[in-house]
Design a protein around this motif. Structure first.
Motif, PDB file in Angstrom:
ATOM      1  N   PHE A 137      -5.138  -1.130 -28.053  1.00  0.00           N
ATOM      2  CA  PHE A 137      -5.962  -2.026 -28.858  1.00  0.00           C
ATOM      3  C   PHE A 137      -5.135  -3.213 -29.350  1.00  0.00           C
ATOM      4  O   PHE A 137      -5.572  -4.371 -29.268  1.00  0.00           O
ATOM      5  N   LEU A 138      -3.948  -2.942 -29.875  1.00  0.00           N
ATOM      6  CA  LEU A 138      -3.097  -4.034 -30.349  1.00  0.00           C
ATOM      7  C   LEU A 138      -2.612  -4.907 -29.199  1.00  0.00           C
ATOM      8  O   LEU A 138      -2.545  -6.131 -29.325  1.00  0.00           O
ATOM      9  N   GLY A 139      -2.267  -4.253 -28.059  1.00  0.00           N
ATOM     10  CA  GLY A 139      -1.702  -5.005 -26.955  1.00  0.00           C
ATOM     11  C   GLY A 139      -2.714  -5.817 -26.167  1.00  0.00           C
ATOM     12  O   GLY A 139      -2.387  -6.903 -25.673  1.00  0.00           O
ATOM     13  N   LEU A 140      -3.937  -5.310 -26.052  1.00  0.00           N
ATOM     14  CA  LEU A 140      -4.927  -5.962 -25.199  1.00  0.00           C
ATOM     15  C   LEU A 140      -5.966  -6.771 -25.974  1.00  0.00           C
ATOM     16  O   LEU A 140      -6.681  -7.577 -25.362  1.00  0.00           O
ATOM     17  N   ILE A 141      -6.066  -6.554 -27.276  1.00  0.00           N
ATOM     18  CA  ILE A 141      -7.076  -7.276 -28.052  1.00  0.00           C
ATOM     19  C   ILE A 141      -6.424  -8.112 -29.157  1.00  0.00           C
ATOM     20  O   ILE A 141      -6.597  -9.339 -29.204  1.00  0.00           O
ATOM     21  N   ALA A 142      -5.666  -7.475 -30.046  1.00  0.00           N
ATOM     22  CA  ALA A 142      -5.100  -8.206 -31.193  1.00  0.00           C
ATOM     23  C   ALA A 142      -4.062  -9.225 -30.760  1.00  0.00           C
ATOM     24  O   ALA A 142      -4.065 -10.369 -31.250  1.00  0.00           O
ATOM     25  N   THR A 143      -3.171  -8.857 -29.856  1.00  0.00           N
ATOM     26  CA  THR A 143      -2.114  -9.784 -29.428  1.00  0.00           C
ATOM     27  C   THR A 143      -2.676 -10.991 -28.677  1.00  0.00           C
ATOM     28  O   THR A 143      -2.316 -12.136 -29.001  1.00  0.00           O
ATOM     29  N   PRO A 144      -3.533 -10.817 -27.671  1.00  0.00           N
ATOM     30  CA  PRO A 144      -4.122 -12.007 -27.029  1.00  0.00           C
ATOM     31  C   PRO A 144      -4.928 -12.864 -28.001  1.00  0.00           C
ATOM     32  O   PRO A 144      -4.936 -14.098 -27.869  1.00  0.00           O
ATOM     33  N   PHE A 145      -5.593 -12.234 -28.964  1.00  0.00           N
ATOM     34  CA  PHE A 145      -6.353 -13.016 -29.943  1.00  0.00           C
ATOM     35  C   PHE A 145      -5.408 -13.842 -30.813  1.00  0.00           C
ATOM     36  O   PHE A 145      -5.713 -14.990 -31.159  1.00  0.00           O
ATOM     37  N   GLY A 146      -4.260 -13.283 -31.183  1.00  0.00           N
ATOM     38  CA  GLY A 146      -3.277 -14.052 -31.936  1.00  0.00           C
ATOM     39  C   GLY A 146      -2.755 -15.226 -31.135  1.00  0.00           C
ATOM     40  O   GLY A 146      -2.538 -16.322 -31.679  1.00  0.00           O
ATOM     41  N   LEU A 147      -2.527 -15.024 -29.822  1.00  0.00           N
ATOM     42  CA  LEU A 147      -2.110 -16.127 -28.954  1.00  0.00           C
ATOM     43  C   LEU A 147      -3.194 -17.189 -28.871  1.00  0.00           C
ATOM     44  O   LEU A 147      -2.901 -18.401 -28.910  1.00  0.00           O
ATOM     45  N   PHE A 148      -4.446 -16.773 -28.770  1.00  0.00           N
ATOM     46  CA  PHE A 148      -5.570 -17.711 -28.716  1.00  0.00           C
ATOM     47  C   PHE A 148      -5.634 -18.571 -29.983  1.00  0.00           C
ATOM     48  O   PHE A 148      -5.805 -19.800 -29.914  1.00  0.00           O
ATOM     49  N   LEU A 149      -5.461 -17.943 -31.137  1.00  0.00           N
ATOM     50  CA  LEU A 149      -5.471 -18.705 -32.390  1.00  0.00           C
ATOM     51  C   LEU A 149      -4.291 -19.666 -32.466  1.00  0.00           C
ATOM     52  O   LEU A 149      -4.428 -20.789 -32.967  1.00  0.00           O
ATOM     53  N   ALA A 150      -3.135 -19.239 -31.973  1.00  0.00           N
ATOM     54  CA  ALA A 150      -1.964 -20.115 -31.980  1.00  0.00           C
ATOM     55  C   ALA A 150      -2.197 -21.352 -31.119  1.00  0.00           C
ATOM     56  O   ALA A 150      -1.809 -22.469 -31.496  1.00  0.00           O
ATOM     57  N   VAL A 151      -2.839 -21.173 -29.960  1.00  0.00           N
ATOM     58  CA  VAL A 151      -3.117 -22.306 -29.075  1.00  0.00           C
ATOM     59  C   VAL A 151      -4.089 -23.266 -29.741  1.00  0.00           C
ATOM     60  O   VAL A 151      -3.912 -24.499 -29.684  1.00  0.00           O
ATOM     61  N   LEU A 152      -5.126 -22.735 -30.398  1.00  0.00           N
ATOM     62  CA  LEU A 152      -6.093 -23.604 -31.077  1.00  0.00           C
ATOM     63  C   LEU A 152      -5.428 -24.410 -32.191  1.00  0.00           C
ATOM     64  O   LEU A 152      -5.654 -25.618 -32.322  1.00  0.00           O
ATOM     65  N   ILE A 153      -4.605 -23.749 -32.999  1.00  0.00           N
ATOM     66  CA  ILE A 153      -3.954 -24.447 -34.107  1.00  0.00           C
ATOM     67  C   ILE A 153      -2.934 -25.449 -33.585  1.00  0.00           C
ATOM     68  O   ILE A 153      -2.752 -26.535 -34.150  1.00  0.00           O
ATOM     69  N   ASP A 154      -2.265 -25.120 -32.484  1.00  0.00           N
ATOM     70  CA  ASP A 154      -1.262 -26.031 -31.922  1.00  0.00           C
ATOM     71  C   ASP A 154      -1.894 -27.314 -31.407  1.00  0.00           C
ATOM     72  O   ASP A 154      -1.221 -28.355 -31.328  1.00  0.00           O
TER      73      ASP A 154
ATOM     74  N   PHE B 207      -7.943 -29.112 -40.508  1.00  0.00           N
ATOM     75  CA  PHE B 207      -7.612 -28.053 -41.476  1.00  0.00           C
ATOM     76  C   PHE B 207      -6.738 -26.966 -40.844  1.00  0.00           C
ATOM     77  O   PHE B 207      -6.837 -25.786 -41.199  1.00  0.00           O
ATOM     78  N   SER B 208      -5.883 -27.355 -39.889  1.00  0.00           N
ATOM     79  CA  SER B 208      -5.047 -26.374 -39.212  1.00  0.00           C
ATOM     80  C   SER B 208      -4.091 -25.691 -40.190  1.00  0.00           C
ATOM     81  O   SER B 208      -3.797 -24.499 -40.039  1.00  0.00           O
ATOM     82  N   ARG B 209      -3.596 -26.417 -41.183  1.00  0.00           N
ATOM     83  CA  ARG B 209      -2.695 -25.810 -42.170  1.00  0.00           C
ATOM     84  C   ARG B 209      -3.416 -24.720 -42.962  1.00  0.00           C
ATOM     85  O   ARG B 209      -2.849 -23.657 -43.250  1.00  0.00           O
ATOM     86  N   PHE B 210      -4.654 -24.973 -43.295  1.00  0.00           N
ATOM     87  CA  PHE B 210      -5.445 -23.990 -44.041  1.00  0.00           C
ATOM     88  C   PHE B 210      -5.687 -22.743 -43.190  1.00  0.00           C
ATOM     89  O   PHE B 210      -5.508 -21.611 -43.654  1.00  0.00           O
ATOM     90  N   TYR B 211      -6.086 -22.953 -41.921  1.00  0.00           N
ATOM     91  CA  TYR B 211      -6.308 -21.819 -41.029  1.00  0.00           C
ATOM     92  C   TYR B 211      -5.024 -21.021 -40.834  1.00  0.00           C
ATOM     93  O   TYR B 211      -5.031 -19.788 -40.840  1.00  0.00           O
ATOM     94  N   GLN B 212      -3.915 -21.730 -40.645  1.00  0.00           N
ATOM     95  CA  GLN B 212      -2.644 -21.060 -40.418  1.00  0.00           C
ATOM     96  C   GLN B 212      -2.263 -20.191 -41.605  1.00  0.00           C
ATOM     97  O   GLN B 212      -1.845 -19.039 -41.443  1.00  0.00           O
TER      98      GLN B 212
END
Length: 304
Positions: A92-109, A114-119
């Motif tokens: 669950f962490l490897g296939l769902i949470a980790t890719p989702f964290g990468l997805f959020l990082a790409v969006l904020i990058d 309001f990227s600072r607020f989201y971050q």
């Protein structure tokens, strides 16, 4: 005189460290190494030795060989469910949470508004311990005035999110992912900030779209971050304990290997040898995943 100059220079090179430097280095390196041996490797090796014994922590230690491991596999009903739950936690962490964290990082990058607020908001759960996350989950998912049941207006027949063995494990994994996602996002965001913009420009000139640029140019440069995130994900999944223990002491569908270790070592049974055997299994699985992952990543980096 000219012949003595190289000899003196060689002596100076050999005497770069004074006695004071040696003492300082010995203290700065020796104390951490000593603490690591005493706190980490000492108990680890002791657990390996105790796993072949029968000991209640008070009486004599009796050698039983591999009986603890045999009983654990054949006569301990909660062992295999705990193994299955740990594997589910890892997936669950490897296939769902980790890719989702990468997805959020790409969006904020990309510099969304309001990227600072989201971050800051997404990273906020990282400062909380998993025990606190477990207490928050009880407030949200509890049957007695829980937020979710209140929103669903299930006052007469509330859903037992934390008591139902078919639901509570998934709820705990989602709660743990809430914290894990923010950690992964920050790590990948730092890695994305270090990517050379000229690589993206070169890919755009060659006609690559954003998706192709990310997967063929940007993501391969994040290999060091991938190694760190992979190791952290394995560690977080296999050492999960406090969040399930805070909810119902890791029972009724929330059994994990870490909970079984605690129940046997410090519980009423005080089966330290048996609990150590479970700890050795968890250690072996952890090292197996981490060493295999590191070897594959380092080998890939060397081939490149």
């Amino acid at each position: 005189m000219a012949l003595n100059i190289p000899r003196r220079a060689g002596r100076r090179r050999l005497r770069r460290f004074t006695r004071r430097d040696v003492v300082v280095l010995s203290v700065l390196l020796g104390i951490p190494i000593l603490l690591d041996i005493v706190i980490i490797w000492g108990p680890t090796l002791a657990s390996v030795g105790l796993s072949f014994t029968s000991w209640d922590g008070v009486g004599d230690i009796h050698w039983v060989g591999g009986d603890n491991y045999k009983n654990m596999v054949e006569n301990y009903p909660v062992f295999w469910p705990a193994v299955r739950h740990n594997i589910l936690w890892l997936l669950f962490l490897g296939l769902i949470a980790t890719p989702f964290g990468l997805f959020l990082a790409v969006l904020i990058d990309r510099g969304v508004r309001f990227s600072r607020f989201y971050q800051s908001t997404i990273y906020l759960p990282v400062v909380l311990s998993l025990a606190i996350v477990g207490f928050i989950a009880q407030l949200i998912l509890g049957t007695d005035q829980g937020v979710v049941n209140t929103i669903l207006n299930n006052h007469d027949d509330p859903i037992d999110w934390l008591g139902d063995s078919h639901l509570n494990l998934w709820m705990m994994m989602i709660a743990a992912s809430w914290r894990h996602t923010g950690y992964v996002m920050i790590l990948y965001l730092a890695g994305l900030k270090s990517v050379d913009p000229q690589l993206k420009e070169a890919a755009a000139i060659d006609g690559a779209n954003e998706r192709q640029t990310f997967f063929r140019v940007v993501f391969p440069t994040l290999r060091p971050v991938n190694v760190i995130v992979g190791v952290i994900t394995v560690i977080e999944a296999l050492r999960a304990f406090d969040i399930v223990y805070a909810v119902n002491k890791g029972r009724n569908g929330l059994e994990l290997l870490s909970v079984l270790i605690t129940d046997n070592i410090i519980g009423e049974a005080s089966r330290i040898g048996f609990g150590s055997a479970i700890a050795v299994v968890l250690l072996t699985v952890s090292l197996g995943f981490i060493v295999t992952f590191l070897v594959q990543e380092l080998r890939g980096a060397r081939d490149r």
